[in-house]
Design a protein around this motif. Structure first.
Motif, PDB file in Angstrom:
ATOM      1  N   ARG A  81      -2.521  10.675  -5.335  1.00 34.70           N
ATOM      2  CA  ARG A  81      -2.225  10.429  -3.346  1.00 34.70           C
ATOM      3  C   ARG A  81      -0.421  10.433  -3.982  1.00 34.70           C
ATOM      4  O   ARG A  81      -0.113  10.248  -2.764  1.00 34.70           O
ATOM      5  CB  ARG A  81      -2.843   9.027  -3.252  1.00 34.70           C
ATOM      6  CG  ARG A  81      -2.540   8.790  -1.425  1.00 34.70           C
ATOM      7  CD  ARG A  81      -2.714   9.895  -1.007  1.00 34.70           C
ATOM      8  NE  ARG A  81      -2.383   9.678   0.609  1.00 34.70           N
ATOM      9  CZ  ARG A  81      -2.577  10.485   1.766  1.00 34.70           C
ATOM     10  NH1 ARG A  81      -1.968  11.873   0.827  1.00 34.70           N
ATOM     11  NH2 ARG A  81      -2.345   9.694   3.306  1.00 34.70           N
ATOM     12  N   SER A  82       0.237   9.136  -4.493  1.00 31.81           N
ATOM     13  CA  SER A  82       1.236   8.859  -4.313  1.00 31.81           C
ATOM     14  C   SER A  82       2.114  10.397  -4.632  1.00 31.81           C
ATOM     15  O   SER A  82       3.773  10.512  -4.350  1.00 31.81           O
ATOM     16  CB  SER A  82       1.711   7.942  -5.550  1.00 31.81           C
ATOM     17  OG  SER A  82       1.134   8.327  -7.010  1.00 31.81           O
ATOM     18  N   VAL A 127       2.480   3.249  -9.856  1.00 27.57           N
ATOM     19  CA  VAL A 127       0.916   2.999  -8.895  1.00 27.57           C
ATOM     20  C   VAL A 127      -0.046   2.819 -10.223  1.00 27.57           C
ATOM     21  O   VAL A 127       0.151   3.308 -11.536  1.00 27.57           O
ATOM     22  CB  VAL A 127       1.263   4.305  -8.436  1.00 27.57           C
ATOM     23  CG1 VAL A 127       1.865   3.948  -7.329  1.00 27.57           C
ATOM     24  CG2 VAL A 127       1.162   5.641  -9.389  1.00 27.57           C
ATOM     25  N   GLU A 160      -5.714   5.202 -10.510  1.00 29.39           N
ATOM     26  CA  GLU A 160      -6.654   5.854  -9.269  1.00 29.39           C
ATOM     27  C   GLU A 160      -5.554   6.099  -8.230  1.00 29.39           C
ATOM     28  O   GLU A 160      -6.217   6.702  -7.396  1.00 29.39           O
ATOM     29  CB  GLU A 160      -7.451   5.310  -8.784  1.00 29.39           C
ATOM     30  CG  GLU A 160      -6.953   3.816  -8.416  1.00 29.39           C
ATOM     31  CD  GLU A 160      -6.562   2.198  -9.360  1.00 29.39           C
ATOM     32  OE1 GLU A 160      -7.667   1.395  -9.504  1.00 29.39           O
ATOM     33  OE2 GLU A 160      -6.793   2.783 -10.521  1.00 29.39           O
ATOM     34  N   HIS A 161      -4.685   5.933  -7.802  1.00 31.44           N
ATOM     35  CA  HIS A 161      -3.442   6.197  -7.314  1.00 31.44           C
ATOM     36  C   HIS A 161      -2.586   7.309  -8.024  1.00 31.44           C
ATOM     37  O   HIS A 161      -2.322   7.597  -6.311  1.00 31.44           O
ATOM     38  CB  HIS A 161      -3.062   4.835  -6.343  1.00 31.44           C
ATOM     39  CG  HIS A 161      -4.159   4.128  -5.953  1.00 31.44           C
ATOM     40  ND1 HIS A 161      -5.138   4.497  -5.490  1.00 31.44           N
ATOM     41  CD2 HIS A 161      -4.333   2.962  -6.191  1.00 31.44           C
ATOM     42  CE1 HIS A 161      -5.771   3.369  -5.003  1.00 31.44           C
ATOM     43  NE2 HIS A 161      -5.174   2.324  -5.044  1.00 31.44           N
ATOM     44  N   ARG A 194       0.445  -1.339   0.127  1.00 34.15           N
ATOM     45  CA  ARG A 194      -0.017  -0.028  -0.094  1.00 34.15           C
ATOM     46  C   ARG A 194       0.629   1.161  -0.063  1.00 34.15           C
ATOM     47  O   ARG A 194       1.996   0.878   0.720  1.00 34.15           O
ATOM     48  CB  ARG A 194      -1.183   0.354   1.251  1.00 34.15           C
ATOM     49  CG  ARG A 194      -1.980  -0.966   1.370  1.00 34.15           C
ATOM     50  CD  ARG A 194      -2.659  -0.654   2.500  1.00 34.15           C
ATOM     51  NE  ARG A 194      -1.947  -1.217   3.950  1.00 34.15           N
ATOM     52  CZ  ARG A 194      -2.108   0.365   4.323  1.00 34.15           C
ATOM     53  NH1 ARG A 194      -2.543   0.861   4.331  1.00 34.15           N
ATOM     54  NH2 ARG A 194      -1.251   0.064   5.875  1.00 34.15           N
ATOM     55  N   LEU A 195       0.243   2.420  -0.663  1.00 36.20           N
ATOM     56  CA  LEU A 195       1.170   3.641  -0.053  1.00 36.20           C
ATOM     57  C   LEU A 195       1.633   4.445   0.802  1.00 36.20           C
ATOM     58  O   LEU A 195       2.825   4.520   0.912  1.00 36.20           O
ATOM     59  CB  LEU A 195       0.028   4.904  -1.574  1.00 36.20           C
ATOM     60  CG  LEU A 195       0.545   4.649  -2.541  1.00 36.20           C
ATOM     61  CD1 LEU A 195      -0.488   5.429  -3.057  1.00 36.20           C
ATOM     62  CD2 LEU A 195       1.710   4.903  -3.756  1.00 36.20           C
TER      63      LEU A 195
END
Length: 239
Positions: free
Chosen positions: A126-127, A119, A122-123, A88-89
């Protein structure tokens, strides 16, 4: 990887290996040119038989430290000094910063310019927020990894296609050499050139369609120039 510090750590992780490794690289390696002498003090000499032992036992203290309770969910894999982590991030963020903080104590320094974070789309936002200022390249496509690729199917196909185009051109050149020096060309093919693509074929799934042009160059150009005639399907399995 810092050689002096790694050799110091090996005293504690694998004392049996110390005499062998120190005898090889107690002093910096020298590379002499016509005008100067370069001193190699970092990492290990490429091709040295002790390299994997050096990296394996030299990095174990760092790997143990990174595999503590709060980071156990990260799947980490190291090959020599190439480190990889998956998870997970938020956990990856902690793992990365912890590795950057601890690494120098064990002779290991992360190079952000050579680091990639892959990634899902959709991430991505956030990343970019979590890894802002680190210098890591963040991508949703993929990246080259140990001679193969990790990422989306489209990226892997594009990467393999680019490599195959290079190998096909090399095969065409080798076929030209085979006309006058068949033994030399055959030796190069079976001992060197064919291993360039065998690794990708073992590590990148469903890539066989990308090798059609290369197979054609081998079957229709190289082998006829080696044998003086076209080969059958059974002969191709041998060659």
């Amino acid at each position: 990887m810092n050689r002096r510090l790694a050799l110091h750590n090996i005293h504690y992780t694998c004392p049996e290996a110390v005499p062998f490794l120190k005898n090889i690289h107690r002093a910096p390696s020298k590379l002499r040119t016509p005008t100067t002498t370069l001193s190699s003090e970092e990492g290990w000499t490429q091709g040295d038989t002790g390299a994997m032992m050096f990296y394996g036992v030299g990095l174990m203290p760092l790997l143990y430290s990174l595999h503590q309770d709060s980071l156990r969910e990260i799947l980490q894999v190291f090959y020599a000094d190439d480190g990889n982590g998956a998870g997970r991030l938020e956990a990856l963020t902690c793992w990365y910063h912890w590795a950057r903080e601890l690494g120098p104590h064990y002779g290991f320094r992360i190079k952000p310019s050579k680091s990639y974070l892959i990634v899902k789309p959709e991430h991505l936002a956030r990343s970019q927020q979590l890894f802002a200022g680190t210098g890591i390249s963040i991508t949703i496509e993929g990246a080259r990894h140990l001679g193969a690729s990790i990422g989306s199917e489209a990226f892997s196909k594009r990467y393999v296609d680019e490599q195959v185009a290079v190998w096909t051109a090399m095969m065409e050149n080798l076929a030209d050499i085979a006309e006058s020096h068949p033994h030399l060309a055959f030796s190069n093919f079976i001992t060197s050139l064919k291993f360039k693509w065998s690794y990708i074929q073992h590590t990148v799934p469903d890539c066989e369609d990308s090798f059609v042009a290369l197979e054609r160059a081998i079957r229709e150009r190289l082998i006829p120039n080696l044998l003086g005639r076209h080969c059958s399907d059974d002969e191709r399995k041998v060659l």
